[in-house]
Write a protein that holds these residues in place. Structure first.
Motif, mmCIF file in Angstrom:
data_model
loop_
_atom_site.group_PDB
_atom_site.id
_atom_site.type_symbol
_atom_site.label_atom_id
_atom_site.label_comp_id
_atom_site.label_asym_id
_atom_site.label_seq_id
_atom_site.Cartn_x
_atom_site.Cartn_y
_atom_site.Cartn_z
ATOM 1 N N GLN A 124 41.778 53.411 39.293
ATOM 2 C CA GLN A 124 41.222 52.432 38.350
ATOM 3 C C GLN A 124 42.034 52.396 37.059
ATOM 4 O O GLN A 124 42.325 51.316 36.519
ATOM 5 C CB GLN A 124 39.756 52.771 38.034
ATOM 6 C CG GLN A 124 38.787 52.560 39.177
ATOM 7 C CD GLN A 124 38.526 51.087 39.447
ATOM 8 O OE1 GLN A 124 38.796 50.224 38.620
ATOM 9 N NE2 GLN A 124 38.003 50.792 40.620
ATOM 10 N N LEU A 125 42.413 53.560 36.563
ATOM 11 C CA LEU A 125 43.187 53.627 35.320
ATOM 12 C C LEU A 125 44.595 53.066 35.514
ATOM 13 O O LEU A 125 45.127 52.385 34.624
ATOM 14 C CB LEU A 125 43.245 55.070 34.818
ATOM 15 C CG LEU A 125 41.910 55.599 34.258
ATOM 16 C CD1 LEU A 125 41.924 57.117 34.182
ATOM 17 C CD2 LEU A 125 41.612 54.993 32.895
ATOM 18 N N GLN A 175 49.376 60.649 32.926
ATOM 19 C CA GLN A 175 50.149 61.652 33.661
ATOM 20 C C GLN A 175 49.705 63.066 33.295
ATOM 21 O O GLN A 175 49.599 63.942 34.162
ATOM 22 C CB GLN A 175 51.651 61.489 33.389
ATOM 23 C CG GLN A 175 52.529 62.377 34.252
ATOM 24 C CD GLN A 175 52.324 62.140 35.741
ATOM 25 O OE1 GLN A 175 52.399 61.006 36.201
ATOM 26 N NE2 GLN A 175 52.062 63.206 36.495
ATOM 27 N N ALA A 176 49.434 63.294 32.031
ATOM 28 C CA ALA A 176 48.966 64.617 31.610
ATOM 29 C C ALA A 176 47.635 64.954 32.272
ATOM 30 O O ALA A 176 47.412 66.090 32.713
ATOM 31 C CB ALA A 176 48.839 64.672 30.088
ATOM 32 N N LEU A 177 46.751 63.958 32.363
ATOM 33 C CA LEU A 177 45.468 64.181 33.028
ATOM 34 C C LEU A 177 45.666 64.415 34.522
ATOM 35 O O LEU A 177 44.994 65.258 35.129
ATOM 36 C CB LEU A 177 44.545 62.985 32.792
ATOM 37 C CG LEU A 177 44.031 62.814 31.358
ATOM 38 C CD1 LEU A 177 43.303 61.484 31.195
ATOM 39 C CD2 LEU A 177 43.098 63.973 30.986
ATOM 40 N N THR A 237 38.773 61.749 39.387
ATOM 41 C CA THR A 237 38.951 61.704 40.839
ATOM 42 C C THR A 237 40.120 60.784 41.185
ATOM 43 O O THR A 237 40.660 60.078 40.314
ATOM 44 C CB THR A 237 37.687 61.162 41.512
ATOM 45 O OG1 THR A 237 37.497 59.795 41.091
ATOM 46 C CG2 THR A 237 36.460 61.985 41.127
ATOM 47 N N ALA A 238 40.487 60.765 42.451
ATOM 48 C CA ALA A 238 41.547 59.852 42.909
ATOM 49 C C ALA A 238 41.165 58.412 42.613
ATOM 50 O O ALA A 238 42.015 57.589 42.226
ATOM 51 C CB ALA A 238 41.782 60.055 44.409
#
Length: 205
Positions: free
Chosen positions: A113-114, A186-188, A107-108
């Protein structure tokens, strides 16, 4: 308006476990070092009961090894063949986790968080706090593993990643490490699971 990150309240036992993890990751407690319950109790100002609980916890994580009548000691460094096996096992778990995110996309809030974890990672590099670099690196992967499979998957994965850390040399440059994690993220974000899997495999070595 920026929101401040919530402060995580740790129990006394969790604080002690975290400090001993740091001591092991930093090399202050070298592989095969014996731990003395009485000395640890004195160091942390506690009875030996909570110290035993912490030792049991870190033994389950793979950082310590406990033997009957011998007490506990820091686990040994893996020989190259076993280290290679450990890397492959960890890769398989993390690839499984990434592929599981197809059905449970981030989610956003997860991405925020990441991103925050990666900011902390860069900050740790900037301070040259390589123990914190290692712990923050682990927390990034831990977040993804937990999102994909909850505590059950984390409990399978965690001993592998912690035991591997006993073999790691200090990382002294930030660009490759941070960029690799940004590539995963970025891929996710793009929904490109195939590229995320490739990025995870490249990062775990």
């Amino acid at each position: 308006m920026a929101t401040s990150k919530p402060t995580k309240i740790l129990s006394v036992k969790d604080q002690i476990a975290d400090q001993l993890r740091s001591d092991i990751i930093s090399g202050d407690l070298a592989p095969n070092t014996k731990l003395n319950e009485q000395e640890l109790a004195k160091r942390f100002g506690l009875s030996r009961g909570p110290i035993r609980d912490v030792i049991l916890q870190l033994s389950k994580e793979g950082l310590l090894i406990s033997k009957n009548n011998c007490g506990a000691s820091v686990n040994s460094v893996l020989e190259p063949k076993l280290q290679k096996l450990m890397i492959n096992l960890r890769r398989n778990i993390e690839v499984y986790a990434i592929e599981s995110l197809k059905n449970n996309p981030l989610t956003a809030e997860d991405f925020a968080q990441l991103e925050s974890i990666l900011n902390d990672l860069q900050s740790a590099f900037d301070r040259e706090d390589f123990t914190e670099v290692t712990k923050t690196d682990i927390s990034f992967h831990n977040y993804l593993i937990h999102k994909a499979g909850g505590e059950d998957l984390v409990n399978i994965w965690y001993p592998y990643v912690m035991r591997m850390r006993l073999n790691y040399k200090r990382i002294t440059t930030s660009s490759e490490c941070v960029d690799e994690h940004k590539g995963i993220l970025q891929a996710l974000r793009d929904g490109d699971i195939s590229s995320a899997v490739k990025a995870i495999k490249a990062n775990i070595k």
